[in-house]
Design an enzyme around this catalytic site. Sequence first.
Site, PDB file in Angstrom:
ATOM      1  CG  ASP A   1      20.497 -11.091  47.468  1.00 26.83           C
ATOM      2  OD1 ASP A   1      21.646 -11.555  47.623  1.00 26.83           O
ATOM      3  OD2 ASP A   1      20.276  -9.871  47.363  1.00 26.83           O
TER       4      ASP A   1
ATOM      5  CG  LEU B   1       7.509 -26.283  39.078  1.00 26.67           C
ATOM      6  CD1 LEU B   1       6.430 -25.211  39.231  1.00 26.67           C
ATOM      7  CD2 LEU B   1       8.430 -26.299  40.307  1.00 26.67           C
TER       8      LEU B   1
ATOM      9  CG  HIS C   1      26.812 -19.790  47.704  1.00 21.96           C
ATOM     10  ND1 HIS C   1      25.913 -18.807  47.362  1.00 21.96           N
ATOM     11  CD2 HIS C   1      28.026 -19.183  47.794  1.00 21.96           C
ATOM     12  CE1 HIS C   1      26.552 -17.646  47.251  1.00 21.96           C
ATOM     13  NE2 HIS C   1      27.827 -17.862  47.506  1.00 21.96           N
TER      14      HIS C   1
END
Length: 238
Positions: free
Chosen positions: A15, A126, A32
């Site tokens: 956010d 990961l 973004h």
Amino acid sequence: MDNLKIPEHIAIILDGNGRWAKKKFMPRNYGHAQGSKAVEKICEEAHRLGVKYLTVYAFSTENWNRPQDEVDALMKLLRNYMKDCLKTSSKNNMKVRIIGDISKLGEDIQNSIKELEATSAQNTGLNFQVALNYGGRDEIIRGMKALAKDLMDNRICIDDITEEKYTEYLDTKQIPDPDLLIRTSGEQRISNFLLWQLAYTEFYFTDTLWPDFNKDELVKAIEYYNSRVRKFGGIGSE
């Protein structure tokens, strides 16, 4: 770091990209774009620290309500990100999975997702989950529909239904629930993210805007996690 217990699974609500861009007198789309670069860096840092699963909230079912030009820009960014992620997943031995209803995304994006998941499926580093067109309520309803169909087709019976069984119908099947949820930008809500999975997750909220979130901020979140006593409904040790 040697004295810290590292969460097995960290989930992050990304956010503050728009506000970060506004502070720099730049368009929201620039924020973004910078936010997507921060994702790549945090993936690398999380893996170095020993995190096994990282899940990020990239685009929600509610994000379609944003201005059309911003949605279009996000879809363009997503197309580029899928290509970049294909390279980085191979370079970093990262297994990538997409959670959410991808049927609402463009056909080319769906094809890129399938290619990315197939190509990275055998990677052993990961485990990276990206939530796209994802909503916690939507996920639960889709899971209920799939379970109801199996009931009607006599593949399962009512007595088979348990919490463990129901998780097999969720997007996150075979992925452990998050130990730690991080939300950046100062907001303190979960915004329809992983509603089923966050039942006993520790929450960490920071004022840091997502593009500024780095290794130091990640360590702060893990330090906070270590200060918590996880009781899971029991008494725990004080």
